[in-house]
Design an enzyme around this catalytic site. Sequence first.
Site, PDB file in Angstrom:
ATOM      1  N   HIS A 173      72.978  -5.668  40.850  1.00 59.02           N
ATOM      2  CA  HIS A 173      72.346  -6.608  41.592  1.00 59.02           C
ATOM      3  C   HIS A 173      71.791  -6.785  43.035  1.00 59.02           C
ATOM      4  CE1 HIS A 173      76.785  -7.136  43.301  1.00 59.02           C
ATOM      5  NE2 HIS A 173      75.692  -7.204  44.622  1.00 59.02           N
ATOM      6  N   GLU A 231      72.087 -11.867  44.314  1.00 52.75           N
ATOM      7  CA  GLU A 231      73.754 -13.154  44.811  1.00 52.75           C
ATOM      8  C   GLU A 231      72.970 -12.928  46.331  1.00 52.75           C
ATOM      9  OE1 GLU A 231      77.783 -11.123  46.753  1.00 52.75           O
ATOM     10  OE2 GLU A 231      76.790  -9.411  45.790  1.00 52.75           O
ATOM     11  N   HIS A 258      60.737  -7.751  49.420  1.00 48.85           N
ATOM     12  CA  HIS A 258      60.513  -8.712  49.037  1.00 48.85           C
ATOM     13  C   HIS A 258      61.823  -8.232  47.780  1.00 48.85           C
ATOM     14  CE1 HIS A 258      57.210  -6.319  47.324  1.00 48.85           C
ATOM     15  NE2 HIS A 258      57.462  -6.596  46.393  1.00 48.85           N
ATOM     16  N   GLU A 304      57.772 -11.973  45.727  1.00 52.87           N
ATOM     17  CA  GLU A 304      56.276 -11.183  45.062  1.00 52.87           C
ATOM     18  C   GLU A 304      56.311 -11.757  43.159  1.00 52.87           C
ATOM     19  OE1 GLU A 304      53.709  -7.002  44.341  1.00 52.87           O
ATOM     20  OE2 GLU A 304      55.756  -6.663  44.434  1.00 52.87           O
TER      21      GLU A 304
END
Length: 317
Positions: A173, A231, A258, A304
């Site tokens: 994550h 998260e 990003h 994005e």
Amino acid sequence: MASATETKNYKFNHSMIRVKDPKESVKFYEFLGMKMLKKLEFPDAKFDLYFLGYNSPQAVSGGNNIWDREGLIELTHNHGTENDPDYKINNGNVEPYRGFGHTCISVDNLQAACQRIEDAGYKFQKKLSDGRMRHIAFALDPDGYWVEIVGQKPVEATEGVKETDPETYRMNHTMIRVKDAEKSLKFYQEVLGMTLLRTHENEKAAFNLYFLGYGAPAEGASTADREGLLELTWNYGTEKDEAFSYHDGNKGPQGFGHICVSVDSLEAACSRFESLEVNWKKRLTDGRMKNVAFILDPDGYWVEVVQNERFTGKDNF
């Protein structure tokens, strides 16, 4: 090109961070078991992009094309930073520039994996033995970004195990801090189509953690077995402070750039986002790059949006 879009086809493809020296950064992430999957060079604009991810037969997305994966790391290198003694990355964890927190890999045998990292000479923000939380560690990459290390098995089950196989690791994550949990959860679920997989509430420490990803959770499966989760960390009370904001990583000092979602139909997905009245950083029609768009989440983090090549059979770049 598909004329419609369905969020069930979306993937949390990658997280982008800027790096000072790509040789050192690639070496570190390859040591964690990742493979270099693609390098894009933009000599006129004086930057290169390195895409790394897990690619062994055990990897969830192993063998897929780069945009048909989850849990990749994109390293952005602006030419010349490796020779600039004054260039320094903002890792997102130092005031007043907090925002992005860390990436996280889940490993087969937690204690052995952490020992292997330490034996290689890499530093830790937090070792397993530090503090009260003995089931997580934070290693530091060459730029000082935090990389959380968690176990795919209970920490008690791997006590005393000396072996670890990086080919079984997962890029589990990416963590970002959010000001208003309600607004962020609505955005990531209703706009981007993610599912809330797990919530951890810590009232004593006054924060909650929310783990989101694409697809329904498998029955009995742990989120540590997944790749490409997001998260969200919410510290109680920030939503009530009008003056409060997090650093998006793209204003100076820069660091995190990003997250990226790949979609089934880029044009249709962007039309859908337009109908949902999202805030845009870059529409498809803006600038020279007509094959990427950027929308903004409620905290101003850039998301994005790219085409998953599996749905078109054409290369994005």
